[in-house]
Enzyme design. Structure first.
Site, PDB file in Angstrom:
ATOM      1  N   CYS A  95     -29.927   2.480  37.161  1.00  0.00           N
ATOM      2  CA  CYS A  95     -29.625   3.243  38.376  1.00  0.00           C
ATOM      3  C   CYS A  95     -30.879   3.630  39.160  1.00  0.00           C
ATOM      4  O   CYS A  95     -30.793   4.373  40.142  1.00  0.00           O
ATOM      5  CB  CYS A  95     -28.816   4.489  38.024  1.00  0.00           C
ATOM      6  N   ASP A 142     -29.160  -5.854  -6.140  1.00  0.00           N
ATOM      7  CA  ASP A 142     -30.046  -4.805  -5.660  1.00  0.00           C
ATOM      8  C   ASP A 142     -29.269  -3.511  -5.478  1.00  0.00           C
ATOM      9  O   ASP A 142     -28.719  -3.244  -4.417  1.00  0.00           O
ATOM     10  CB  ASP A 142     -30.669  -5.257  -4.338  1.00  0.00           C
ATOM     11  N   SER A 178     -36.621  -2.009 -18.536  1.00  0.00           N
ATOM     12  CA  SER A 178     -36.685  -2.748 -17.274  1.00  0.00           C
ATOM     13  C   SER A 178     -37.158  -4.164 -17.578  1.00  0.00           C
ATOM     14  O   SER A 178     -37.414  -4.503 -18.737  1.00  0.00           O
ATOM     15  CB  SER A 178     -37.608  -2.050 -16.293  1.00  0.00           C
ATOM     16  N   GLU A 213       3.937   1.646  -1.174  1.00  0.00           N
ATOM     17  CA  GLU A 213       4.532   1.927  -2.490  1.00  0.00           C
ATOM     18  C   GLU A 213       3.487   2.476  -3.451  1.00  0.00           C
ATOM     19  O   GLU A 213       3.740   3.410  -4.204  1.00  0.00           O
ATOM     20  CB  GLU A 213       5.113   0.641  -3.082  1.00  0.00           C
ATOM     21  N   PHE A 214       2.290   1.855  -3.391  1.00  0.00           N
ATOM     22  CA  PHE A 214       1.222   2.314  -4.274  1.00  0.00           C
ATOM     23  C   PHE A 214       0.944   3.796  -4.007  1.00  0.00           C
ATOM     24  O   PHE A 214       0.886   4.605  -4.927  1.00  0.00           O
ATOM     25  CB  PHE A 214      -0.053   1.484  -4.045  1.00  0.00           C
ATOM     26  N   ASP A 215       0.791   4.137  -2.714  1.00  0.00           N
ATOM     27  CA  ASP A 215       0.479   5.521  -2.368  1.00  0.00           C
ATOM     28  C   ASP A 215       1.589   6.473  -2.790  1.00  0.00           C
ATOM     29  O   ASP A 215       1.325   7.589  -3.224  1.00  0.00           O
ATOM     30  CB  ASP A 215       0.217   5.647  -0.863  1.00  0.00           C
ATOM     31  N   ASP A 262       0.845  -1.202   0.000  1.00  0.00           N
ATOM     32  CA  ASP A 262       0.000   0.000   0.000  1.00  0.00           C
ATOM     33  C   ASP A 262       0.874   1.244   0.000  1.00  0.00           C
ATOM     34  O   ASP A 262       0.580   2.230  -0.659  1.00  0.00           O
ATOM     35  CB  ASP A 262      -0.868   0.045   1.265  1.00  0.00           C
ATOM     36  N   CYS A 273     -32.944   8.597  31.004  1.00  0.00           N
ATOM     37  CA  CYS A 273     -32.566   8.618  32.415  1.00  0.00           C
ATOM     38  C   CYS A 273     -31.800   9.918  32.645  1.00  0.00           C
ATOM     39  O   CYS A 273     -30.777  10.150  32.013  1.00  0.00           O
ATOM     40  CB  CYS A 273     -31.678   7.417  32.749  1.00  0.00           C
ATOM     41  N   LYS A 285     -38.445 -12.667  -8.615  1.00  0.00           N
ATOM     42  CA  LYS A 285     -38.156 -12.005  -7.331  1.00  0.00           C
ATOM     43  C   LYS A 285     -38.409 -12.956  -6.179  1.00  0.00           C
ATOM     44  O   LYS A 285     -39.465 -13.593  -6.120  1.00  0.00           O
ATOM     45  CB  LYS A 285     -39.084 -10.792  -7.165  1.00  0.00           C
ATOM     46  N   CYS A 303     -25.252   7.271  36.461  1.00  0.00           N
ATOM     47  CA  CYS A 303     -25.863   6.092  35.838  1.00  0.00           C
ATOM     48  C   CYS A 303     -24.757   5.393  35.024  1.00  0.00           C
ATOM     49  O   CYS A 303     -24.147   6.015  34.146  1.00  0.00           O
ATOM     50  CB  CYS A 303     -27.012   6.556  34.949  1.00  0.00           C
ATOM     51  N   LYS A 309     -32.296 -14.955 -18.781  1.00  0.00           N
ATOM     52  CA  LYS A 309     -32.131 -14.334 -20.098  1.00  0.00           C
ATOM     53  C   LYS A 309     -31.927 -15.404 -21.156  1.00  0.00           C
ATOM     54  O   LYS A 309     -31.250 -16.406 -20.895  1.00  0.00           O
ATOM     55  CB  LYS A 309     -30.887 -13.426 -20.103  1.00  0.00           C
ATOM     56  N   ARG A 328     -29.924   5.517 -15.002  1.00  0.00           N
ATOM     57  CA  ARG A 328     -31.047   5.094 -15.831  1.00  0.00           C
ATOM     58  C   ARG A 328     -31.987   6.256 -16.170  1.00  0.00           C
ATOM     59  O   ARG A 328     -32.442   6.393 -17.291  1.00  0.00           O
ATOM     60  CB  ARG A 328     -31.835   4.015 -15.095  1.00  0.00           C
ATOM     61  N   GLU A 383     -24.775  -2.849 -12.406  1.00  0.00           N
ATOM     62  CA  GLU A 383     -25.454  -2.415 -11.195  1.00  0.00           C
ATOM     63  C   GLU A 383     -24.409  -1.884 -10.211  1.00  0.00           C
ATOM     64  O   GLU A 383     -23.470  -2.597  -9.847  1.00  0.00           O
ATOM     65  CB  GLU A 383     -26.186  -3.629 -10.597  1.00  0.00           C
ATOM     66  N   CYS A 408     -35.099   3.936  35.789  1.00  0.00           N
ATOM     67  CA  CYS A 408     -33.962   3.478  34.993  1.00  0.00           C
ATOM     68  C   CYS A 408     -33.526   2.076  35.448  1.00  0.00           C
ATOM     69  O   CYS A 408     -33.258   1.876  36.636  1.00  0.00           O
ATOM     70  CB  CYS A 408     -32.800   4.459  35.161  1.00  0.00           C
ATOM     71  N   LYS A 460     -29.969 -11.153  -9.417  1.00  0.00           N
ATOM     72  CA  LYS A 460     -30.464  -9.795  -9.632  1.00  0.00           C
ATOM     73  C   LYS A 460     -29.924  -8.928  -8.493  1.00  0.00           C
ATOM     74  O   LYS A 460     -30.345  -9.049  -7.345  1.00  0.00           O
ATOM     75  CB  LYS A 460     -31.989  -9.778  -9.652  1.00  0.00           C
ATOM     76  N   GLU A 468     -28.738 -15.249 -13.894  1.00  0.00           N
ATOM     77  CA  GLU A 468     -27.812 -14.418 -13.106  1.00  0.00           C
ATOM     78  C   GLU A 468     -28.528 -13.967 -11.852  1.00  0.00           C
ATOM     79  O   GLU A 468     -29.756 -13.981 -11.803  1.00  0.00           O
ATOM     80  CB  GLU A 468     -27.443 -13.146 -13.897  1.00  0.00           C
ATOM     81  N   TYR A 509     -23.246  -6.575 -16.271  1.00  0.00           N
ATOM     82  CA  TYR A 509     -23.966  -7.763 -16.741  1.00  0.00           C
ATOM     83  C   TYR A 509     -24.420  -7.683 -18.194  1.00  0.00           C
ATOM     84  O   TYR A 509     -25.139  -8.547 -18.663  1.00  0.00           O
ATOM     85  CB  TYR A 509     -25.170  -8.073 -15.838  1.00  0.00           C
TER      86      TYR A 509
END
Ligand code: IVH
Length: 680
Positions: A420, A117, A83, A36-38, A34, A435, A324, A441, A300, A136, A175, A417, A115, A113, A237
């Site tokens: 206490c 969310d 859709s 070296e990357f940075d 990390d 409380c 679904k 307390c 599909k 979209r 997605e 409470c 779906k 596949e 996808y």
């Protein structure tokens, strides 16, 4: 160095970093550390700042955001985003299969596949480069969110070389989602912050409702660097284009993967609808182990020619369908209800359930939120209840099953409470019970200790939550002043503490004595005295002695301090125990005087560069910010010009300044980065 060689270095660094990025995020292989990357990324950032003309269109520096969009531009989709029609049962699937058979397209296969969310996205690639990302929208046109999308590490800014040729122009669909782990991380952060907000009487920030809303909200954020901090991810996808060289969706998915896109591996080729049903059954529970939420399966037709023959209805393709899964629900018995007292004194009812399997996990507890919710449900102990888990992570009790034998014990909200025994209070207009015994307390005392050491208060890093809890349980500390009476041998006597960790704790307590008065004041946890109020009070009164002696009239004279805060301050110092705590802290050497040095640690961190501040910064006026720049060695510029080194960007920053800075290639720095720079 010649311009030629600088350009070559920029090109080389861009390619190298993109390659490492691809390996890391797509193949899970770290080619370099990390660190070296940075360092390489920093080198590239610096070169790009100095030579903006050489910046490559697929530069990995875009991953951290930086641009701020006033409003997203509306752009038209080259191919509309349709859709899918939804189904919920085996019969619907059977109907889908029969409709295809009737169209006599010949023997066909399906690809199934998951779906995902999240939020649908369309990405346009020209000559291998990502040029545009569009949401979209209404399917015909959407928002151009390119800068935000570029922060997603798994989306290639330039596609990988592949044996499967990519056309000069193509569009991929996928997605964008927020991984469940990221969703939980952010919510934990918000919840921790809210503890403090509640202590201060500030309205809590809302938790993210579910990963999908969180992804959608994040993608619409107009500050790309804020988007970069929330690690969104994306599964691709689909690919569209006029000159694609494959005939099936299966081959398309393989090609997408070879071009460097993240394609979920969980798709399957199915020879018939029975195999589709088997896939659906297979994933019904397995899907809960995935890193993201899924709400169904997409089925599909594999072959592109057959897809064309089947065609579209006005809204959706005839060659695909979404199955679904039903929102998961279960029934179980409420055995007991605990009333938990939080760090702020808020009392939350939590139901202990007979363990039940729901959406792949065993659920034993569910929150009942507050007294109103118990009333709404009409809940008795022993009742059978319905539990549901939809998009949200935490299951919800949605109702009592009144067809079952009702519980015999009426559930009453406690009047005292549970920790206490103090009489609970409900503030006007609020649903929660509190409380009021904040000084004695137990969970609230622990909360006060945690606030004291918090990053934004005295920032005593070596005293983590667990350590404080242990000290409290062992009776070593009960209030914040006790922390300064801790002795090394007391800590060493506890399990798990060695010389070094003990030394660290005592040292960091010692270091906190260098924190300015305003921080100490904030750390005391006086109700309604937040960071910025503490700063104002510190500047205005200059010392604790003056503040303690202040009357209601003089307190409300301080800008932004009203009667509510003033009364709370008076009440705090009126309590002898608080007064004693403060005196003890004072005798230990914590800073109770406002000195010029204390305003912001002075230093030379900004030396040699010119700065311009734009927008607002919590707790600081513009004059304060300018002073911070000056006191840390920076020069102030009067406007955006090529001579400006850094534009410090706050909330609601002026769009024209940002635009000009961007055009001139001026470095933009957000509040977090700026404060980090000043840290000693
Ligand atoms: S294919 C013609 N595949 O579900 C539409 N969509 O209602 C082709 N989605 O807008 C979409 N996972 O946002 C497809 N594996 C997947 C998907 C998927 C999630 C979403 C997508 C689309 C919506 C369809």
């Amino acid at each position: 160095m010649s311009l030629e060689s600088i350009k070559a270095e920029i090109v080389e660094l861009t390619q190298r970093l993109n390659r490492y990025n691809h390996f890391y995020y797509q193949e899970h292989i770290s080619k370099i550390s990390d660190f070296e990357f940075d360092s390489l990324l920093k080198r590239l950032t610096d070169l790009e700042l100095a030579y903006p003309l050489f910046k490559q269109p697929d530069s990995p520096t875009q991953r951290v955001g930086g641009s701020i969009n006033k409003a997203f531009e509306t752009v038209r989709h080259r191919y509309p985003m349709l859709s899918l029609s939804n189904t919920y049962s085996d019969e619907d699937l059977q109907d889908f299969d029969e409709r295809i058979q009737k169209d006599s397209v010949g023997a066909y296969q399906f690809v199934t596949e998951l779906k995902f969310d999240g939020v649908a996205i369309s990405l346009v690639y020209e000559n291998g480069l990502l040029v545009q990302a569009i949401t979209r929208g209404d399917g015909e046109q959407g928002d151009d969110v390119t800068a935000n999308i570029k922060t997603i590490r798994t989306i290639p800014l330039r596609i990988q070389p592949s044996s499967m040729p990519a056309p000069a122009y193509f569009v991929v669909r996928g997605e964008v989602f927020m991984p469940k782990s990221e969703f939980e991380r952010i919510n934990l952060e918000i919840a921790q912050d809210n503890l403090e907000r509640e202590r201060l009487g500030k309205k809590p920030n809302n938790l993210l409702a579910n990963p999908r809303n969180a992804a959608s909200g994040t993608l619409k954020n107009q500050d790309a660097s804020a988007v970069a901090k929330r690690r969104l991810d994306c599964y691709i996808y689909d690919v569209l284009g006029d000159y694609l060289s494959f005939d099936t969706h299966f081959d398309a998915l393989k090609a997408l993967k070879s071009w460097g896109f993240q394609v979920s591996d969980n798709y399957a080729l199915c020879a018939n609808i029975e195999e589709v049903k088997a896939y659906i059954n297979e994933w019904e529970q397995k899907r809960f182990n995935l890193p993201l939420d899924t709400d169904g399966i997409v089925v599909k037709i594999n072959n592109y020619t057959q897809r064309m023959d089947l065609g579209f209805t006005s809204k959706s393709p005839r060659w695909a369908i979404a199955y679904k899964y039903k929102a998961e629900s279960a029934r179980t018995v409420v055995r007991t209800v605990d009333f938990q007292v939080g760090r702020t004194g808020k009392v939350t009812p939590v139901a202990n359930l007979k363990p039940v399997l729901l959406a792949g996990t065993t659920v034993k507890r569910a929150t009942l939120h507050n007294a109103n919710e118990i009333e709404r449900l009409g809940l008795n102990i022993g009742d059978t209840v319905f539990l549901e888990k939809g998009g949200e992570i935490i299951p919800k009790i949605t109702g009592v099953d009144t067809s079952q034998k009702r519980g015999a014990d009426t559930l009453l909200f406690p009047t005292h409470c549970p920790e206490c025994q103090t009489i609970l209070e409900r503030r006007e207009g609020e649903v929660d019970f509190f409380c009021p015994n904040d000084r004695a307390c137990p969970p609230q005392m622990l909360g006060a200790l945690q606030h004291f050491v918090h990053r934004k208060a005295l920032n005593i890093e070596s005293l983590g939550e667990k350590t404080l809890e242990l000290f409290y349980k062992k009776g070593l500390v009960r209030n914040v002043a006790d922390l300064y009476d801790l002795k090394a041998d007391q800590i060493l006597a506890l399990e798990g503490f060695k010389e070094q960790s003990t030394k660290n704790i005592l040292q960091s307590l010692e270091n906190a004595k260098k924190q300015p008065f305003s921080k100490v004041l904030f750390a005391l946890g006086i109700r309604f005295v937040g960071e910025s109020v503490a700063e104002k009070l510190a500047v205005y009164f200059g010392s604790l002695a003056n503040l303690r002696a202040a009357s209601l009239e003089s307190l409300v004279e301080v800008p932004e301090i009203g009667e509510r805060i003033a009364k709370s301050i008076l009440a705090y110092f009126n309590e002898s125990e608080n007064d004693l705590t403060v005196r003890r802290l004072e005798s230990h050497g914590l800073c109770f005087m406002h000195t010029q040095e204390a305003v912001q640690q002075r230093g030379n961190a900004l030396e040699g560069k010119t700065y311009l501040v734009t927008g607002s910064f919590e707790g600081y006026s513009r004059e304060d910010m300018d002073r911070v720049v000056r006191e840390n060695g920076g020069k102030l510029a009067s406007g955006v010009s090529a001579k400006l080194d850094v534009l410090v960007v706050g909330e609601k920053a002026g769009a024209s300044k940002l635009k000009k800075a961007e055009q001139l290639g001026v470095r933009m720095m957000y509040a977090d980065e700026f404060w980090d720079l000043l840290k000693v």
